[in-house]
Design an enzyme around this catalytic site. Structure first.
Site, mmCIF file in Angstrom:
data_model
loop_
_atom_site.group_PDB
_atom_site.id
_atom_site.type_symbol
_atom_site.label_atom_id
_atom_site.label_comp_id
_atom_site.label_asym_id
_atom_site.label_seq_id
_atom_site.Cartn_x
_atom_site.Cartn_y
_atom_site.Cartn_z
ATOM 1 N N GLY A 15 1.888 8.381 68.352
ATOM 2 C CA GLY A 15 2.834 7.272 67.989
ATOM 3 C C GLY A 15 4.181 7.700 68.861
ATOM 4 C CB SER A 16 5.146 9.520 71.543
ATOM 5 O OG SER A 16 4.470 9.254 72.615
ATOM 6 C CG MET A 93 -6.650 4.660 71.422
ATOM 7 S SD MET A 93 -5.778 4.059 72.871
ATOM 8 C CE MET A 93 -6.424 5.167 74.239
ATOM 9 C CB ILE A 95 -12.599 -3.432 72.798
ATOM 10 C CG1 ILE A 95 -12.390 -2.404 73.709
ATOM 11 C CG2 ILE A 95 -12.743 -4.601 73.439
ATOM 12 C CD1 ILE A 95 -13.866 -1.851 74.358
ATOM 13 C CG HIS A 112 -3.064 1.115 80.691
ATOM 14 N ND1 HIS A 112 -4.208 1.699 80.054
ATOM 15 C CD2 HIS A 112 -3.723 1.732 81.922
ATOM 16 C CE1 HIS A 112 -5.242 2.173 80.610
ATOM 17 N NE2 HIS A 112 -4.903 2.109 81.954
ATOM 18 C CB THR A 144 -5.377 -11.866 79.109
ATOM 19 O OG1 THR A 144 -5.689 -10.603 79.869
ATOM 20 C CG2 THR A 144 -4.047 -12.410 79.557
ATOM 21 C CD GLU A 146 -9.262 -7.822 83.462
ATOM 22 O OE1 GLU A 146 -9.698 -7.200 84.337
ATOM 23 O OE2 GLU A 146 -8.415 -8.888 83.840
ATOM 24 C CG LEU A 147 -10.121 -2.572 78.142
ATOM 25 C CD1 LEU A 147 -9.586 -2.209 76.750
ATOM 26 C CD2 LEU A 147 -11.335 -1.432 78.306
ATOM 27 C CG ASP A 148 -6.527 -1.203 79.586
ATOM 28 O OD1 ASP A 148 -5.702 -1.138 78.488
ATOM 29 O OD2 ASP A 148 -7.274 -0.088 79.673
#
Ligand code: GAR
Length: 217
Positions: A15-16, A93, A95, A112, A144, A146-148
């Site tokens: 959580g930084s 973390m 999906i 990211h 969206t 799509e992952l990342d």
């Protein structure tokens, strides 16, 4: 006085980035106010940061649900209980299902640790070193399915030094994350940052390039 923008932060770990957002929400005139922190892990240190700041927390463990759809439905209901204007993924973390992403379309941001669209997924610092890249960085983007993936808002670019290890590089990139995430969240909270139905990101009414706003160091 601008209207408050109610932000819910989702995280799974240290959580930084949450801390950077909490600190920045104290800045004079910042309409972004964090109303809750939700984690899928009860042991996430970010929950302690939230509690220290007097921000309500909720834990929903994905292991308690029968599949992604059930978990994401419960997550939506927990998040919507805080009536957010913006949902911020800060090291969350998991999906996310298409239904979750669609529900928060245009008001869901992620950060990211790479210069997207390069190096989606995990271990970005190691992969950048292995590839021998001269530059690395971090990206804030609208989410969206799509992952990342998703339209880019802002990137910070840092040089890769010859003596860098994954740890030194991670440290340099993390410091930039703590600059660009509060910046993007404040832009959104001030009504300056929008996502059009076409997927085009606008800042102050002007279309941003596909890279988003780029800050070089
Ligand atoms: C950050 O480096 C963030 O970019 C990354 O998780 C870390 C969380 O750190 N997110 C992703 O990799 C998303 N694909 P923090 O808990 O100290 O904010």
């Amino acid at each position: 006085m601008p209207r408050t923008c109610n932000v819910v932060v989702l995280l799974s770990g240290t959580g930084s980035n949450l801390q950077a957002l909490l600190d920045s929400s104290q800045a004079p005139g910042n309409p972004a106010q964090i109303s809750a922190v939700v984690s899928n892990r009860a042991d996430a240190y970010g929950l302690q940061r939230a509690e220290a700041a007097g921000v309500p927390t909720a834990v929903l463990s994905h292991t308690d649900y029968d599949g992604r759809d059930a978990f994401d439905a419960a997550l939506i209901s927990a998040i919507d209980g805080y009536s957010p204007d913006l949902v911020v993924l800060a090291g969350f973390m998991r999906i996310l299902t298409p239904g979750f992403v669609r529900h928060y379309q245009g008001r869901l941001l992620n950060i990211h640790p790479s210069l997207l669209p390069q190096y989606k997924g995990l271990h970005t610092h190691r992969r950048v070193l292995e590839a021998g890249d001269a530059e690395h960085g971090c990206t804030v983007h609208f989410v969206t399915e799509e992952l990342d993936g998703g339209p880019l808002v802002v990137q910070a670019v840092v040089p890769v030094d010859s003596g860098d290890t994954p740890d030194t590089l991670a440290h340099r990139v993390h410091a930039q994350e703590h600059q660009i995430y509060p910046l993007a969240v404040r832009w959104f909270a001030e009504g300056r940052l929008t996502l059009a139905g076409s997927g085009q990101v606008h800042l102050d009414g002007q279309p941003l390039p596909a890279t988003g706003h780029v800050i070089r160091h």
